[in-house]
Structures are given as structure tokens and as C-alpha cells.
Design a protein around this motif. Sequence first.
Motif, mmCIF file in Angstrom:
data_model
loop_
_atom_site.group_PDB
_atom_site.id
_atom_site.type_symbol
_atom_site.label_atom_id
_atom_site.label_comp_id
_atom_site.label_asym_id
_atom_site.label_seq_id
_atom_site.Cartn_x
_atom_site.Cartn_y
_atom_site.Cartn_z
ATOM 1 N N SER A 93 0.908 -1.175 -0.001
ATOM 2 C CA SER A 93 -0.157 0.195 -0.130
ATOM 3 C C SER A 93 0.913 1.234 0.080
ATOM 4 C CB SER A 93 -1.036 0.017 1.284
ATOM 5 O OG SER A 93 -0.281 0.077 2.541
ATOM 6 N N ILE A 94 2.050 1.223 0.914
ATOM 7 C CA ILE A 94 2.945 2.476 0.724
ATOM 8 C C ILE A 94 3.486 2.522 -0.834
ATOM 9 C CG2 ILE A 94 5.146 3.176 1.401
ATOM 10 C CD1 ILE A 94 4.535 1.925 3.986
ATOM 11 N N LEU A 95 3.907 1.479 -1.430
ATOM 12 C CA LEU A 95 4.556 1.652 -2.688
ATOM 13 C C LEU A 95 3.367 2.136 -3.641
ATOM 14 C CD1 LEU A 95 6.625 -1.596 -2.858
ATOM 15 C CD2 LEU A 95 7.380 0.581 -2.833
ATOM 16 N N SER A 96 2.232 1.672 -3.514
ATOM 17 C CA SER A 96 1.089 2.046 -4.326
ATOM 18 C C SER A 96 0.971 3.632 -4.084
ATOM 19 C CB SER A 96 -0.099 1.391 -4.167
ATOM 20 O OG SER A 96 -1.364 2.063 -4.706
ATOM 21 N N ASP A 97 0.890 3.925 -2.875
ATOM 22 C CA ASP A 97 0.709 5.474 -2.638
ATOM 23 C C ASP A 97 1.782 6.585 -3.310
ATOM 24 O OD1 ASP A 97 -1.596 4.987 -1.281
ATOM 25 O OD2 ASP A 97 -0.737 5.038 0.816
ATOM 26 N N PHE A 98 2.988 5.630 -3.373
ATOM 27 C CA PHE A 98 4.254 6.357 -3.760
ATOM 28 C C PHE A 98 4.093 6.508 -5.430
ATOM 29 C CE2 PHE A 98 8.445 6.894 -5.698
ATOM 30 C CZ PHE A 98 8.984 8.038 -5.017
ATOM 31 N N GLY A 99 3.697 5.031 -5.992
ATOM 32 C CA GLY A 99 3.324 5.208 -7.362
ATOM 33 C C GLY A 99 2.415 6.235 -7.819
ATOM 34 N N ASN A 100 1.414 6.495 -6.998
ATOM 35 C CA ASN A 100 0.292 7.673 -7.292
ATOM 36 C C ASN A 100 0.852 8.996 -7.085
ATOM 37 O OD1 ASN A 100 -1.754 5.772 -7.757
ATOM 38 N ND2 ASN A 100 -2.413 5.618 -5.603
ATOM 39 N N LEU A 101 1.611 9.258 -6.209
ATOM 40 C CA LEU A 101 2.176 10.543 -6.058
ATOM 41 C C LEU A 101 3.079 10.785 -7.138
ATOM 42 C CD1 LEU A 101 3.170 13.030 -4.136
ATOM 43 C CD2 LEU A 101 4.945 11.396 -3.249
ATOM 44 N N TYR A 102 4.086 9.841 -7.480
ATOM 45 C CA TYR A 102 4.998 9.838 -8.846
ATOM 46 C C TYR A 102 4.200 10.111 -10.041
ATOM 47 C CZ TYR A 102 8.291 9.095 -12.263
ATOM 48 O OH TYR A 102 9.318 9.255 -13.253
ATOM 49 N N SER A 103 3.157 9.490 -10.247
ATOM 50 C CA SER A 103 2.566 9.484 -11.343
ATOM 51 C C SER A 103 1.711 11.007 -11.309
ATOM 52 C CB SER A 103 1.540 8.638 -11.865
ATOM 53 O OG SER A 103 0.538 8.355 -10.887
ATOM 54 N N GLN A 104 1.226 11.380 -10.404
ATOM 55 C CA GLN A 104 0.347 12.844 -10.299
ATOM 56 C C GLN A 104 1.240 14.081 -10.288
ATOM 57 O OE1 GLN A 104 -2.483 12.190 -7.385
ATOM 58 N NE2 GLN A 104 -3.574 10.385 -8.339
ATOM 59 N N ASP A 108 4.382 14.136 -14.216
ATOM 60 C CA ASP A 108 4.010 15.396 -15.165
ATOM 61 C C ASP A 108 4.650 16.586 -14.643
ATOM 62 O OD1 ASP A 108 1.956 13.659 -16.098
ATOM 63 O OD2 ASP A 108 0.412 14.099 -14.714
ATOM 64 N N GLY A 109 5.239 16.767 -13.646
ATOM 65 C CA GLY A 109 6.034 18.330 -13.265
ATOM 66 C C GLY A 109 7.189 18.111 -13.804
ATOM 67 N N LEU A 110 8.039 16.899 -14.015
ATOM 68 C CA LEU A 110 9.512 16.986 -14.611
ATOM 69 C C LEU A 110 9.996 16.246 -15.740
ATOM 70 C CD1 LEU A 110 10.858 15.844 -10.892
ATOM 71 C CD2 LEU A 110 10.769 18.130 -11.588
ATOM 72 N N ASP A 111 10.878 16.935 -16.417
ATOM 73 C CA ASP A 111 11.316 16.238 -17.672
ATOM 74 C C ASP A 111 12.230 15.254 -17.355
ATOM 75 O OD1 ASP A 111 13.896 17.343 -17.149
ATOM 76 O OD2 ASP A 111 13.727 19.022 -18.550
ATOM 77 N N GLN A 112 12.628 14.253 -18.277
ATOM 78 C CA GLN A 112 13.652 13.306 -18.041
ATOM 79 C C GLN A 112 14.926 13.633 -17.116
ATOM 80 O OE1 GLN A 112 14.365 10.713 -21.504
ATOM 81 N NE2 GLN A 112 15.344 9.165 -20.214
ATOM 82 N N ARG A 113 15.434 14.798 -17.792
ATOM 83 C CA ARG A 113 16.780 15.347 -17.177
ATOM 84 C C ARG A 113 16.645 15.403 -15.514
ATOM 85 N NH1 ARG A 113 17.691 20.120 -19.214
ATOM 86 N NH2 ARG A 113 17.674 20.879 -17.066
ATOM 87 N N ASP A 114 15.425 16.069 -15.391
ATOM 88 C CA ASP A 114 15.303 16.322 -13.695
ATOM 89 C C ASP A 114 15.030 15.113 -12.840
ATOM 90 O OD1 ASP A 114 15.690 19.173 -14.194
ATOM 91 O OD2 ASP A 114 13.599 19.434 -14.663
ATOM 92 N N VAL A 115 14.208 14.155 -13.552
ATOM 93 C CA VAL A 115 14.118 12.911 -12.782
ATOM 94 C C VAL A 115 15.523 12.265 -12.580
ATOM 95 C CG1 VAL A 115 12.995 10.701 -13.134
ATOM 96 C CG2 VAL A 115 11.617 12.571 -13.819
#
Length: 130
Positions: A93-104, A108-115
Motif C-alpha cells: 500500500s505504501i508503494l502504491s501510494d508512492f506510485g500515485n504520488l509519482y504519476s500525479q 507530469d512536472g519534471l522532464d527526464q533530465r530532472d528525474v
Amino acid sequence: LSNYIRSGYLQIQLICSVILFQLRGETGASRDDLYDSVCEVFPMTTYSNFRKVLSRGVDNEIFIRTKDKVDNRRTIYSLSEDMVEPISTYFLSILSDFGNLYSQVIADGLDQRDVLKLLERLKTNTGMGK
């Protein structure tokens, strides 16, 4: 209430520490090794509070105690088989929450270089690059 909450944090840290010892291929962890591991995260933990929380974990069958095969004076603590499924659910459930945070937020807010910069910074700060 604050002691109850701190005990919860300590219990989760104990569980994580035992899991890490077992992932390294060890059968479990000694009480001293667990205390050292907990103090890395919570340096102000008293030994008496640590022992109280650890004994509750044994009483509630979260941990099982066995004698060390090499030194029978030492007790080894490992995760009980009954706890594997609930703890797996908790961490998933923690990993799922982190996955949702990452995807949302991050995706969407960082380009590949920043990631890549962020991942490199995480790697450096966690010591994974050593």
C-alpha cells in the motif's frame, strides 16, 4: 498518546530492521543488533523502551525468538510466518501510494533530465552509490 505513537514508530522500525537482516540472508537479528539499528533512526530511544516494545512484539507473535546456533547465550529475533502477509500488504500500500504520488506530481512536472538528477541525488544521499 505521544508514547503510544512513538511505540508504533519503534515497532515499525523493529520490523523493518528484522526484515533487512533476513533479506541479507541471516536468520534474524540479535537484540543488540536490533537496538543499534533502531538507534540509527531514532537516536534518543532508551534501551528500556526498546526492550518493552520488542517484548510486546514477541508477546503478540510479530517476532519469534530462537537461540543462536553459534552462541547459545544470544537470542535471535525473526519475523513470524503469520506476519508476512499483513506486512506485505502494508508495504504494498505504501508503494502504491508512492506510485500515485509519482504519476500525479513528479511524472507530469519534471522532464527526464530532472528525474535522473533526482534519482542520482537519492542514490547519493542514501549511500546506494557506494
